[in-house]
Write a protein that holds these residues in place. Sequence first.
Motif, PDB file in Angstrom:
ATOM      1  N   ALA A 171       0.849  -1.192   0.000  1.00 16.76           N
ATOM      2  CA  ALA A 171       0.000   0.000   0.000  1.00 16.76           C
ATOM      3  C   ALA A 171       0.890   1.249   0.000  1.00 16.76           C
ATOM      4  CB  ALA A 171      -0.930  -0.013   1.207  1.00 16.76           C
ATOM      5  N   GLY A 172       1.574   1.447  -1.109  1.00 15.54           N
ATOM      6  CA  GLY A 172       2.536   2.531  -1.230  1.00 15.54           C
ATOM      7  C   GLY A 172       3.943   2.037  -0.931  1.00 15.54           C
ATOM      8  N   GLY A 173       4.931   2.790  -1.400  1.00 19.13           N
ATOM      9  CA  GLY A 173       6.310   2.372  -1.234  1.00 19.13           C
ATOM     10  C   GLY A 173       6.773   2.379   0.210  1.00 19.13           C
ATOM     11  N   LEU A 174       6.372   3.382   0.987  1.00 15.76           N
ATOM     12  CA  LEU A 174       6.862   3.477   2.357  1.00 15.76           C
ATOM     13  C   LEU A 174       6.268   2.399   3.251  1.00 15.76           C
ATOM     14  CD1 LEU A 174       7.008   7.332   2.688  1.00 15.76           C
ATOM     15  CD2 LEU A 174       8.937   5.752   2.761  1.00 15.76           C
ATOM     16  N   ALA A 226      24.959  -8.432   4.804  1.00 19.47           N
ATOM     17  CA  ALA A 226      23.823  -7.548   5.073  1.00 19.47           C
ATOM     18  C   ALA A 226      22.923  -7.446   3.860  1.00 19.47           C
ATOM     19  CB  ALA A 226      24.324  -6.151   5.451  1.00 19.47           C
ATOM     20  N   TRP A 227      21.682  -7.094   4.119  1.00 13.96           N
ATOM     21  CA  TRP A 227      20.726  -6.816   3.051  1.00 13.96           C
ATOM     22  C   TRP A 227      20.975  -5.433   2.479  1.00 13.96           C
ATOM     23  CZ3 TRP A 227      17.834 -10.523   1.084  1.00 13.96           C
ATOM     24  CH2 TRP A 227      17.456 -11.603   1.874  1.00 13.96           C
ATOM     25  N   LEU A 228      20.660  -5.250   1.200  1.00 11.09           N
ATOM     26  CA  LEU A 228      20.548  -3.926   0.604  1.00 11.09           C
ATOM     27  C   LEU A 228      19.069  -3.681   0.350  1.00 11.09           C
ATOM     28  CD1 LEU A 228      21.495  -1.311  -0.663  1.00 11.09           C
ATOM     29  CD2 LEU A 228      21.930  -2.545  -2.792  1.00 11.09           C
ATOM     30  N   VAL A 229      18.498  -2.751   1.083  1.00 12.62           N
ATOM     31  CA  VAL A 229      17.116  -2.342   0.850  1.00 12.62           C
ATOM     32  C   VAL A 229      17.183  -1.119  -0.057  1.00 12.62           C
ATOM     33  CG1 VAL A 229      14.925  -1.663   1.879  1.00 12.62           C
ATOM     34  CG2 VAL A 229      16.471  -3.214   3.126  1.00 12.62           C
ATOM     35  N   TYR A 230      16.754  -1.298  -1.286  1.00 14.20           N
ATOM     36  CA  TYR A 230      16.885  -0.266  -2.322  1.00 14.20           C
ATOM     37  C   TYR A 230      15.546   0.424  -2.512  1.00 14.20           C
ATOM     38  CZ  TYR A 230      17.327   1.622  -7.105  1.00 14.20           C
ATOM     39  OH  TYR A 230      17.307   2.426  -8.221  1.00 14.20           O
ATOM     40  N   ASP A 231      15.485   1.690  -2.110  1.00 16.50           N
ATOM     41  CA  ASP A 231      14.293   2.504  -2.314  1.00 16.50           C
ATOM     42  C   ASP A 231      14.372   3.080  -3.721  1.00 16.50           C
ATOM     43  OD1 ASP A 231      12.276   4.391  -2.405  1.00 16.50           O
ATOM     44  OD2 ASP A 231      12.616   5.122  -0.372  1.00 16.50           O
ATOM     45  N   ALA A 232      13.588   2.479  -4.637  1.00 14.52           N
ATOM     46  CA  ALA A 232      13.647   2.836  -6.060  1.00 14.52           C
ATOM     47  C   ALA A 232      12.515   3.758  -6.471  1.00 14.52           C
ATOM     48  CB  ALA A 232      13.614   1.556  -6.906  1.00 14.52           C
ATOM     49  N   ALA A 233      11.959   4.507  -5.521  1.00 20.19           N
ATOM     50  CA  ALA A 233      10.787   5.333  -5.808  1.00 20.19           C
ATOM     51  C   ALA A 233      11.026   6.331  -6.929  1.00 20.19           C
ATOM     52  CB  ALA A 233      10.348   6.067  -4.542  1.00 20.19           C
ATOM     53  N   MET A 234      12.289   6.799  -7.084  1.00 21.69           N
ATOM     54  CA  MET A 234      12.595   7.822  -8.085  1.00 21.69           C
ATOM     55  C   MET A 234      13.630   7.343  -9.094  1.00 21.69           C
ATOM     56  SD  MET A 234      12.660  11.374  -5.945  1.00 21.69           S
ATOM     57  CE  MET A 234      11.153  12.110  -5.331  1.00 21.69           C
ATOM     58  N   GLU A 235      13.751   6.046  -9.270  1.00 23.43           N
ATOM     59  CA  GLU A 235      14.869   5.454 -10.000  1.00 23.43           C
ATOM     60  C   GLU A 235      15.162   6.125 -11.336  1.00 23.43           C
ATOM     61  OE1 GLU A 235      16.281   0.968 -10.458  1.00 23.43           O
ATOM     62  OE2 GLU A 235      14.509   1.388 -11.680  1.00 23.43           O
ATOM     63  N   GLY A 268      -1.737   9.643  -5.200  1.00 25.60           N
ATOM     64  CA  GLY A 268      -2.944   9.269  -4.473  1.00 25.60           C
ATOM     65  C   GLY A 268      -3.366   7.819  -4.623  1.00 25.60           C
ATOM     66  N   TRP A 269      -2.713   7.070  -5.498  1.00 24.07           N
ATOM     67  CA  TRP A 269      -3.108   5.671  -5.707  1.00 24.07           C
ATOM     68  C   TRP A 269      -2.638   4.777  -4.560  1.00 24.07           C
ATOM     69  CZ3 TRP A 269      -3.589   9.050  -9.423  1.00 24.07           C
ATOM     70  CH2 TRP A 269      -4.437   8.803 -10.501  1.00 24.07           C
ATOM     71  N   ARG A 270      -1.541   5.139  -3.917  1.00 27.61           N
ATOM     72  CA  ARG A 270      -0.967   4.357  -2.818  1.00 27.61           C
ATOM     73  C   ARG A 270      -0.720   2.913  -3.223  1.00 27.61           C
ATOM     74  NH1 ARG A 270       1.498   7.472  -1.952  1.00 27.61           N
ATOM     75  NH2 ARG A 270       2.328   6.455  -0.089  1.00 27.61           N
ATOM     76  N   VAL A 271       0.017   2.749  -4.308  1.00 27.33           N
ATOM     77  CA  VAL A 271       0.385   1.418  -4.798  1.00 27.33           C
ATOM     78  C   VAL A 271       1.905   1.353  -4.921  1.00 27.33           C
ATOM     79  CG1 VAL A 271       0.232  -0.237  -6.684  1.00 27.33           C
ATOM     80  CG2 VAL A 271      -1.785   1.101  -6.040  1.00 27.33           C
ATOM     81  N   GLY A 272       2.483   0.383  -4.236  1.00 25.16           N
ATOM     82  CA  GLY A 272       3.916   0.146  -4.327  1.00 25.16           C
ATOM     83  C   GLY A 272       4.182  -1.343  -4.453  1.00 25.16           C
ATOM     84  N   TRP A 273       5.459  -1.724  -4.381  1.00 23.62           N
ATOM     85  CA  TRP A 273       5.803  -3.138  -4.516  1.00 23.62           C
ATOM     86  C   TRP A 273       7.115  -3.437  -3.813  1.00 23.62           C
ATOM     87  CZ3 TRP A 273       4.954   0.003  -8.832  1.00 23.62           C
ATOM     88  CH2 TRP A 273       6.113   0.556  -9.415  1.00 23.62           C
ATOM     89  N   ILE A 274       7.252  -4.691  -3.451  1.00 22.57           N
ATOM     90  CA  ILE A 274       8.475  -5.218  -2.842  1.00 22.57           C
ATOM     91  C   ILE A 274       8.906  -6.405  -3.691  1.00 22.57           C
ATOM     92  CG2 ILE A 274       9.533  -6.147  -0.759  1.00 22.57           C
ATOM     93  CD1 ILE A 274       6.900  -5.106   0.691  1.00 22.57           C
ATOM     94  N   VAL A 275      10.137  -6.379  -4.152  1.00 21.37           N
ATOM     95  CA  VAL A 275      10.676  -7.471  -4.964  1.00 21.37           C
ATOM     96  C   VAL A 275      12.005  -7.901  -4.365  1.00 21.37           C
ATOM     97  CG1 VAL A 275      11.535  -8.145  -7.238  1.00 21.37           C
ATOM     98  CG2 VAL A 275       9.523  -6.660  -7.054  1.00 21.37           C
ATOM     99  N   THR A 279      14.156  -4.699  -3.463  1.00 23.62           N
ATOM    100  CA  THR A 279      13.773  -3.462  -4.144  1.00 23.62           C
ATOM    101  C   THR A 279      12.361  -3.069  -3.743  1.00 23.62           C
ATOM    102  OG1 THR A 279      15.162  -3.999  -6.058  1.00 23.62           O
ATOM    103  CG2 THR A 279      13.413  -2.364  -6.392  1.00 23.62           C
ATOM    104  N   VAL A 280      12.202  -1.815  -3.333  1.00 25.73           N
ATOM    105  CA  VAL A 280      10.881  -1.284  -2.992  1.00 25.73           C
ATOM    106  C   VAL A 280      10.616  -0.094  -3.912  1.00 25.73           C
ATOM    107  CG1 VAL A 280       9.391  -0.362  -1.192  1.00 25.73           C
ATOM    108  CG2 VAL A 280      11.208  -2.002  -0.598  1.00 25.73           C
TER     109      VAL A 280
END
Length: 385
Positions: free
Chosen positions: A96-99, A197-206, A242-249, A230-231
């Motif tokens: 429900a959104g990237g964050l 360690a994990w790399l948590v990649y915030d790709a919101a603005m890739e 306003g769509w509040r749609v994100g993803w986790i891969v 990747t988020v």
Amino acid sequence: MTVSRLTEIPGIGVDKMGDAADAKHNRNILRLENLDTDLKPPAEALAATHAAIDDDDANSYLPFTGQVALREAVVARIERSARVRYDPHAECIVSAGGLAGILNVLLSILEAGDEVVLTDPTYAGLINRVRLAGGVPKFARLIPSADGWRLDLDSLAAAVGPRTRALLVMSPSMPSGFVANAGEWEAIAAHCRRADAWLVYDAAMERIVFDGLPVIHPASLPEMRERTITVGSVSKEFRMIGWRVGWIVGPASIMNDVRLTSLSNVVCQVGIGMPGATAALTSSDDGVAHAVNVWQARRDFLLSALGDLPVMRPDGGWSLLIDTERLGLAPEEASRLLLTKADVAATPMKGWGPQAGRYLRFVFANESVERLADIRARVRTAWSM
């Protein structure tokens, strides 16, 4: 009495600035405080969303991990960017959104006291989510230079230690507009491998990068597919806030845990938002290239108009920073003067990293060059310079 997990979370500041600007009911105010944009989403996304309102399948909790068509579109998008394949059924979850996705990932990988390395400055919401998940933020400095913002590799090395569980990196980054180059990504990846360690990649603005800079997805680096989560979301690139749609891969080894956390937290996504997100991801023309050109033109105008001030050049994203302390002004006072004397709303960066407190942020995603035309005069009025 405040619960302990909130004691070190000051907020993000943007909400207060937005409320202060809204309260004035003044359309002359330049809204530079918040990450909105005036550029429209893809036409196919709008049409698909309208249709979804009348589609009973979109008015459902199911499937809990997100509509299959959207998950397929997401992994296809990442394959184009990273040149690695993911299974849409076992390695992709719609959030429900990237964050919300970021928080679910952190809740899935952190034990209390685990350390997470972030850049400084970085979005306060990322720092706050690390703390909410029981983690301890550590910081690698970003250094402003004639070559834009650069990652201090010595600072990065010093931030990684025996308790490091993850590196949480956004590129382009908020609020600086830092875009990691190949050498910086290699250094980040090397520390992930060395620290296990994990790399948590915030790709919101890739893809929101300027001046023809390359888009580098860290999962494409050696041995990083199995370490990278990747988020992403449709909020920024596709202008669909306003769509509040994100993803986790990510790799199957962690995604079962992320699925359990997601089911236990927000449960599912915005049903009527997912068809529009799918349409955006599969559109023949998603409008990203055009939007990036517009945002770059706004950045270039601000850099020129404010060229006699300590403005730090962003190489991507939606915002730039001004070092108001070099002008003898605390960012909070600089912000107050701009709003009261010049009808400019801008957010101080307190809480956005240890060195971020000296900066004021200008967001250029929501105001046209025409509206920004008198920005230097407004700043002069507010700050008497």
